[in-house]
Design an enzyme around this catalytic site. Structure first.
Site, short mmCIF file in Angstrom:
data_model
loop_
_atom_site.label_atom_id
_atom_site.label_comp_id
_atom_site.label_asym_id
_atom_site.label_seq_id
_atom_site.Cartn_x
_atom_site.Cartn_y
_atom_site.Cartn_z
N LYS A 197 1.35 35.49 -59.83
CA LYS A 197 2.36 34.42 -59.65
C LYS A 197 2.20 33.95 -58.20
CE LYS A 197 5.86 33.16 -58.20
NZ LYS A 197 5.94 31.99 -57.23
N CYS A 229 1.28 36.18 -41.25
CA CYS A 229 2.06 37.42 -41.10
C CYS A 229 1.54 38.25 -39.96
CB CYS A 229 1.99 38.22 -42.39
SG CYS A 229 0.30 38.63 -42.79
N SER A 231 8.40 37.31 -47.71
CA SER A 231 9.37 37.58 -46.66
C SER A 231 10.12 38.89 -46.92
CB SER A 231 10.35 36.41 -46.57
OG SER A 231 10.94 36.21 -47.83
N GLU A 277 4.71 28.66 -55.34
CA GLU A 277 4.88 27.35 -55.98
C GLU A 277 4.60 26.21 -55.01
OE1 GLU A 277 7.05 29.51 -55.03
OE2 GLU A 277 9.04 28.68 -54.60
N GLU A 315 12.31 36.28 -37.70
CA GLU A 315 10.94 35.81 -37.89
C GLU A 315 11.00 34.28 -37.96
OE1 GLU A 315 9.01 36.39 -41.74
OE2 GLU A 315 7.09 36.68 -40.73
N PHE A 323 3.04 31.54 -49.64
CA PHE A 323 2.34 30.26 -49.48
C PHE A 323 1.26 30.31 -48.42
CE2 PHE A 323 5.35 29.79 -45.94
CZ PHE A 323 4.54 29.18 -44.99
P1 NAD Z 1 8.72 34.07 -49.78
O1 NAD Z 1 9.28 35.44 -49.70
O2 NAD Z 1 9.66 32.92 -49.71
O3 NAD Z 1 7.91 33.88 -51.15
C1 NAD Z 1 6.93 34.79 -51.58
C2 NAD Z 1 6.84 34.76 -53.09
O4 NAD Z 1 8.08 35.18 -53.64
C3 NAD Z 1 6.55 33.38 -53.67
O5 NAD Z 1 5.66 33.52 -54.75
C4 NAD Z 1 7.91 32.89 -54.11
O6 NAD Z 1 7.84 32.04 -55.23
C5 NAD Z 1 8.63 34.17 -54.48
N1 NAD Z 1 10.07 34.12 -54.19
C6 NAD Z 1 10.69 33.42 -53.21
N2 NAD Z 1 12.02 33.67 -53.23
C7 NAD Z 1 12.25 34.54 -54.23
C8 NAD Z 1 13.41 35.19 -54.74
N3 NAD Z 1 14.61 34.98 -54.21
N4 NAD Z 1 13.26 36.04 -55.77
C9 NAD Z 1 12.05 36.27 -56.30
N5 NAD Z 1 10.91 35.68 -55.87
C10 NAD Z 1 11.00 34.83 -54.84
O7 NAD Z 1 7.60 33.96 -48.65
P2 NAD Z 1 6.78 32.67 -48.21
O8 NAD Z 1 7.69 31.76 -47.47
O9 NAD Z 1 5.99 32.14 -49.35
O10 NAD Z 1 5.75 33.35 -47.20
C11 NAD Z 1 6.04 33.61 -45.85
C12 NAD Z 1 6.53 35.02 -45.65
O11 NAD Z 1 5.56 35.94 -46.14
C13 NAD Z 1 6.71 35.37 -44.18
O12 NAD Z 1 7.88 36.13 -44.05
C14 NAD Z 1 5.47 36.20 -43.85
O13 NAD Z 1 5.62 37.10 -42.79
C15 NAD Z 1 5.29 36.92 -45.15
N6 NAD Z 1 3.92 37.41 -45.29
C16 NAD Z 1 3.72 38.74 -45.12
C17 NAD Z 1 2.45 39.24 -45.22
C18 NAD Z 1 2.18 40.71 -45.02
O14 NAD Z 1 1.07 41.12 -45.22
N7 NAD Z 1 3.16 41.52 -44.67
C19 NAD Z 1 1.37 38.40 -45.51
C20 NAD Z 1 1.63 37.04 -45.70
C21 NAD Z 1 2.92 36.56 -45.58
#
Ligand code: NAD
Length: 496
Positions: A173, A281, A226, A176, A382, A149
């Site tokens: 994808k 991130c 994450s 959401e 985090e 997000f």
């Molecule tokens: P998230 O892991 O909750 O979601 C990321 C994506 O995965 C979304 O599209 C979501 O719909 C999907 N998703 C969520 N739970 C899932 C599951 N159980 N199974 C399959 N798909 C699933 O992350 P977020 O809250 O949207 O974003 C924040 C996180 O992203 C933080 O941990 C941040 O550090 C990380 N991030 C990392 C980088 C990087 O470059 N390393 C960059 C941006 C964000």
């Protein structure tokens, strides 16, 4: 209220989705849109569209692919304010910050415009008598990107411009929680002349993601999110035989040496700790004060935080917006209690900060913990919010050891006026991206972005040269057009 739906074959999917999500305006807590959630059925339709588009896009000339990328770049640049407004409206980050993320996304499109240079193979004449060898890089086919997000414009653009320029077709994808930017980008790609089916958008939650991971028609998956999800995605994609890069969470340390300019340090800590409400991130979440630096840093951060305006993105004077959801805001706020319980000093309590916004919004002002210890939850997890944790250490050895023992390894920064100290840090710090006297070392688009350890599962970093490697596979050709004779030997071929 808006309704956001899938884009398959350059058109809105008009099917009857049974599952929906809700999109909120984080500055007010009001519902701003509903979003269709895909099942395996919609994912399969997107794969069919992308596979059929690949039959021609994969062999479309480099010059035509480049031309479309250039046009997309021009459209994006002209309409960057609209993209940024969408980002702000659903994510909550202030407009200038959103414009910044669009700019960094555009840089990757500019990189992808140079695909003719990037995708070149190698050629060796006469590797054996009359025999030449050369290598070519070919697209993989249908590839997918799953994005978080916190950068609804930039992170998708870390992926699809490079993937598409390499000749692949793409299924995105997006999160959401803020899905409409992806749909807007799809519209710009269509306007730029991208053929139907080359870029598709599928919305949804875990169900949609798992349908992508399990679909045999998808060759590769790029994921950013994450760590727990990144790890699960890496395992499941690999089990399905896909190429995968899965970027995870972070806990980025900023080391402050006693010789650093403390005003510059405080500016950097505030910008990198509280910008985008800490939902980056590459945010700095840990300050490591070496020697005598600590007391001064706390005071200088306190002065600066007092002047920060926490307000909606629609307020031009806003420095920091709300958090993404009520649950996330409450989770971040709960760390303020847990840190105090574990004995850290809450030097700045963000719950007391003045908020110039609707009380229904997901607000939390900037906080600073001092005297944090490595075993505390606030250090180990985090937090992903506007909370800085400061640890105090005796020397650089101790600071480097902290970074090494932390499970993440995205970015790490040092502030110092001593070149030898900085050079040692660059060599020894256990992280994929290093900042020297700058706190958010996101590589430019012609380098690649990626962390180490629990911050990235996979072998290649994202965008830049690694992006081209990820989205293509190598083929080596050995060719003979002269001196072909009738010889029969069962021996292994040797060169002469
Ligand atoms: P998230 O892991 O909750 O979601 C990321 C994506 O995965 C979304 O599209 C979501 O719909 C999907 N998703 C969520 N739970 C899932 C599951 N159980 N199974 C399959 N798909 C699933 O992350 P977020 O809250 O949207 O974003 C924040 C996180 O992203 C933080 O941990 C941040 O550090 C990380 N991030 C990392 C980088 C990087 O470059 N390393 C960059 C941006 C964000």
């Amino acid at each position: 209220m808006d309704h956001v739906t899938h884009i398959i074959n350059n058109t809105q999917w008009k099917g009857t989705a049974e599952r929906h999500g809700t999109v909120y305006n984080p500055a007010t807590g009001e519902i701003s849109a509903t979003v269709d959630f895909a099942t395996a059925v919609e994912v399969d339709l997107a794969v069919q569209a992308a596979a059929s588009a690949f039959a021609t896009w994969g062999t479309t000339s480099i010059s035509r692919r480049t031309e479309i990328m250039f046009r997309f770049r021009e459209l994006l640049s002209a309409r960057r304010a609209e993209v940024a407004q969408r980002v702000s409206a659903e994510h909550g980050k202030v407009l200038n910050d959103a414009l910044g993320e669009v700019s960094r996304g555009i840089e990757v499109v500019e990189f992808a415009c140079g695909i003719g240079q990037l995708i070149k193979g190698e050629f060796s004449e006469n590797v054996s008598t009359g025999i030449d060898s050369y290598s070519i890089r070919q697209p993989l086919g249908v590839v997918a990107g799953i994005t978080p997000f916190n950068f609804p414009a930039m992170v998708p653009m870390w992926m699809f411009p490079v993937a598409i320029a390499c000749g692949n077709t793409f299924i995105l994808k997006p999160s959401e929680k803020d899905p409409s930017t992806a749909v807007f980008l799809a519209g710009l790609l269509k306007e730029a002349g991208l053929p139907d089916g080359v870029f598709n958008v599928i919305h949804g939650d875990q169900m949609a993601v798992e349908a992508i991971l399990d679909h045999p028609g998808i060759a590769a998956v790029s994921f950013v999110g994450s760590t727990a999800v990144a790890h699960a995605i890496y395992e499941r994609s690999a089990r399905a035989g896909k190429r995968v890069q899965a970027l995870g969470g972070a806990k980025n340390h900023m080391i402050v040496m006693p010789d650093a300019d403390m005003d510059i340090v405080a500016d950097a800590a505030v910008n990198a700790g509280y910008g985008s409400a800490g939902e980056r991130c590459m945010a700095i979440s840990v300050l490591v004060a070496v020697g005598a630096a600590g007391d001064l840093i706390v005071e200088k951060i306190r002065e600066r935080v007092a002047n920060l305006k926490v307000a909606p993105a629609t307020d031009p004077a806003a420095d920091m917006g709300p958090l993404i959801t009520r649950e996330h805001r409450d989770r971040v706020a709960s760390y303020l209690d847990s840190g105090v319980k574990e004995g850290a000093v809450l030097a700045i309590d963000g719950r007391l900060h003045q908020i110039d916004g609707d009380p229904g919004g997901y607000w939390l002002g900037p906080s600073l913990f001092d005297n944090v210890m490595p075993q505390m939850e606030i250090y180990r997890n985090e937090i992903f919010g506007p909370v800085l944790s400061m640890l105090r250490v005796a020397d650089l050895d101790e600071a480097l050891a902290l970074i090494k023992s932390n499970p993440y390894g995205n970015g790490a920064a040092i502030f110092t006026n001593d070149g030898a100290t900085a050079r040692r840090f660059q060599t020894e710090a256990e992280a994929g991206m290093i900042g020297i006297n700058l706190p958010i070392p996101v590589p430019v688009s012609y380098y690649s972005f990626g962390g180490w350890n629990q911050s990235l599962f996979g072998d290649l970093h994202i965008y830049g040269p690694d992006g081209v490697r990820f989205y293509t596979r190598a083929k080596a050709v050995t060719a003979r057009w002269t001196g072909i004779s009738h010889t029969q030997t069962l021996n292994f071929p040797t060169n002469s």
